[in-house]
Enzyme design. Sequence first.
Site, PDB file in Angstrom:
ATOM      1  N   GLU A 304       0.821  -1.227   0.000  1.00  0.00           N
ATOM      2  CA  GLU A 304       0.000   0.000   0.000  1.00  0.00           C
ATOM      3  C   GLU A 304       0.848   1.267   0.000  1.00  0.00           C
ATOM      4  OE1 GLU A 304      -2.743   0.025   3.308  1.00  0.00           O
ATOM      5  OE2 GLU A 304      -3.398  -2.048   2.978  1.00  0.00           O
TER       6      GLU A 304
HETATM    7  O1  LIG Z   1       5.173  -4.629   0.280  1.00  0.00           O
HETATM    8  C1  LIG Z   1       5.518  -5.812   0.469  1.00  0.00           C
HETATM    9  O2  LIG Z   1       6.696  -6.146   0.586  1.00  0.00           O
HETATM   10  C2  LIG Z   1       4.424  -6.853   0.478  1.00  0.00           C
HETATM   11  C3  LIG Z   1       4.735  -8.147   0.890  1.00  0.00           C
HETATM   12  C4  LIG Z   1       3.709  -9.075   0.941  1.00  0.00           C
HETATM   13  C5  LIG Z   1       2.406  -8.742   0.565  1.00  0.00           C
HETATM   14  N1  LIG Z   1       2.132  -7.490   0.152  1.00  0.00           N
HETATM   15  C6  LIG Z   1       0.745  -7.104  -0.256  1.00  0.00           C
HETATM   16  O3  LIG Z   1      -0.083  -8.258  -0.308  1.00  0.00           O
HETATM   17  C7  LIG Z   1      -0.672  -8.421  -1.583  1.00  0.00           C
HETATM   18  C8  LIG Z   1       0.055  -9.463  -2.375  1.00  0.00           C
HETATM   19  O4  LIG Z   1       0.252 -10.653  -1.649  1.00  0.00           O
HETATM   20  P1  LIG Z   1      -0.101 -12.050  -2.347  1.00  0.00           P
HETATM   21  O5  LIG Z   1       0.163 -13.074  -1.287  1.00  0.00           O
HETATM   22  O6  LIG Z   1      -1.569 -11.965  -2.695  1.00  0.00           O
HETATM   23  O7  LIG Z   1       0.776 -12.158  -3.528  1.00  0.00           O
HETATM   24  C9  LIG Z   1      -0.542  -7.076  -2.286  1.00  0.00           C
HETATM   25  O8  LIG Z   1      -1.719  -6.331  -2.114  1.00  0.00           O
HETATM   26  C10 LIG Z   1       0.667  -6.446  -1.612  1.00  0.00           C
HETATM   27  O9  LIG Z   1       0.473  -5.047  -1.451  1.00  0.00           O
HETATM   28  C11 LIG Z   1       3.114  -6.541   0.112  1.00  0.00           C
HETATM   29  C1  LIG Z   2      -6.427  -7.232   4.015  1.00  0.00           C
HETATM   30  C2  LIG Z   2      -5.300  -6.945   3.060  1.00  0.00           C
HETATM   31  C3  LIG Z   2      -4.811  -5.641   2.961  1.00  0.00           C
HETATM   32  C4  LIG Z   2      -3.763  -5.379   2.055  1.00  0.00           C
HETATM   33  N1  LIG Z   2      -3.105  -4.261   1.737  1.00  0.00           N
HETATM   34  C5  LIG Z   2      -2.191  -4.534   0.809  1.00  0.00           C
HETATM   35  N2  LIG Z   2      -2.280  -5.824   0.534  1.00  0.00           N
HETATM   36  C6  LIG Z   2      -3.222  -6.385   1.283  1.00  0.00           C
HETATM   37  C7  LIG Z   2      -3.695  -7.694   1.372  1.00  0.00           C
HETATM   38  C8  LIG Z   2      -4.738  -7.982   2.284  1.00  0.00           C
HETATM   39  C9  LIG Z   2      -5.238  -9.382   2.396  1.00  0.00           C
END
Ligand SMILES: O=C(O)c1ccc[n+]([C@@H]2O[C@H](COP(=O)([O-])O)[C@@H](O)[C@H]2O)c1
Ligand SMILES: Cc1cc2nc[nH]c2cc1C
Length: 335
Positions: A304
């Site tokens: 985010e």
């Molecule tokens: O910013 C990071 O390093 C980060 C690490 C793991 C997950 N995320 C957030 O989680 C989401 C992606 O995770 P995934 O498991 O669905 O691939 C996505 O919305 C990213 O913003 C972000």
């Molecule tokens: C709840 C939620 C908030 C997030 N914000 C960025 N990635 C995300 C993934 C999940 C699952």
Amino acid sequence: MDPEVFAQARLRMDQLTKPPRALGYLEEVALRLAALQGRVKPELGRGAVVVAAADHGVVAEGVSAYPQEVTRQMVLNFLRGGAAINQFALAADCAVYVLDVGVVGELPDHPGLLKRKVRPGTANLAQGPAMTPEEAERALLAGREAARRAIAEGATLLAAGDMGIGNTTAAAALTAALLGLPPEAVVGRGTGVGEEGLRRKRQAVARALARLHPGMGPLEVAAEVGGLELVAIAGIYLEGYEAGLPLVLDGFPVTAGALLAWKMAPGLRDHLFAGHLSREPGHRHQLEALGLRPLLDLDLALGEGTGAVLAMPLLRAAARILHMATFQEAGVSRG
Ligand SMILES: O=C(O)c1ccc[n+]([C@@H]2O[C@H](COP(=O)([O-])O)[C@@H](O)[C@H]2O)c1
Ligand SMILES: Cc1cc2nc[nH]c2cc1C
């Protein structure tokens, strides 16, 4: 980036009322900010984060711990101010802009939302190209447009954020492709997948990498592996670079987009500041390739833009270092 101002700022740094190097890495940050702004006493005002959102066809492979609809639901949460990024931005004097380049489903009109959906999610990168090169070009331009708006509305410090269920798989593929790394080095747990999920992620990335060939340009590679928001993030940073702004990196997906921008415009590296080190293991490789040291290491793995926005007050503080009094001005004895 003005090497003359960098040298002048370094001379001033040596005169300030502190033992040499007592402000550690923040001193280097201050000198870089001075060089970027072309003034020995740099100043940073309002920040902006553009949160780029899109969906990923690769979720069909079982690569995320969450369902696809969370992407759209979280965008609605951003627009209502209920997400972590909204709260951190309030604490950090940072404006939040949301950019839809590929969310599945309808989104409402909202002043904080730039609607530039290129397509409703990418195709499954494990099975074929994530998008066409024309779609990648449109996502890039959408990112540029969002950044242009943020800058026109007063941003002096620019970050990108990401939202996209499945995007750590696309980010791993993009990172592996751009840096020549194997899937094992860049695939991590993302939102929290187990061992089986990790195995499926590595396999999806390996399949995407097998379709690439050496003659491909960086944007062609990105079209093959995705994702739409990662390409938009490259556009955000390219626009910020051309406007001369300091650019703050977030975690793994955002840094994958920044790697793409860097491959397209190598000079952009001088503008980058690593906000934090993500828990996602591939982030370390990305930052090493860029030669950047993270400002924070807080075990975050949210995305985010949260880690980038948390670092904004630190960057402002670093700029203030060069406004300190010198030993001579303050009448303090030198050792
Ligand atoms: O910013 C990071 O390093 C980060 C690490 C793991 C997950 N995320 C957030 O989680 C989401 C992606 O995770 P995934 O498991 O669905 O691939 C996505 O919305 C990213 O913003 C972000
Ligand atoms: C709840 C939620 C908030 C997030 N914000 C960025 N990635 C995300 C993934 C999940 C699952």
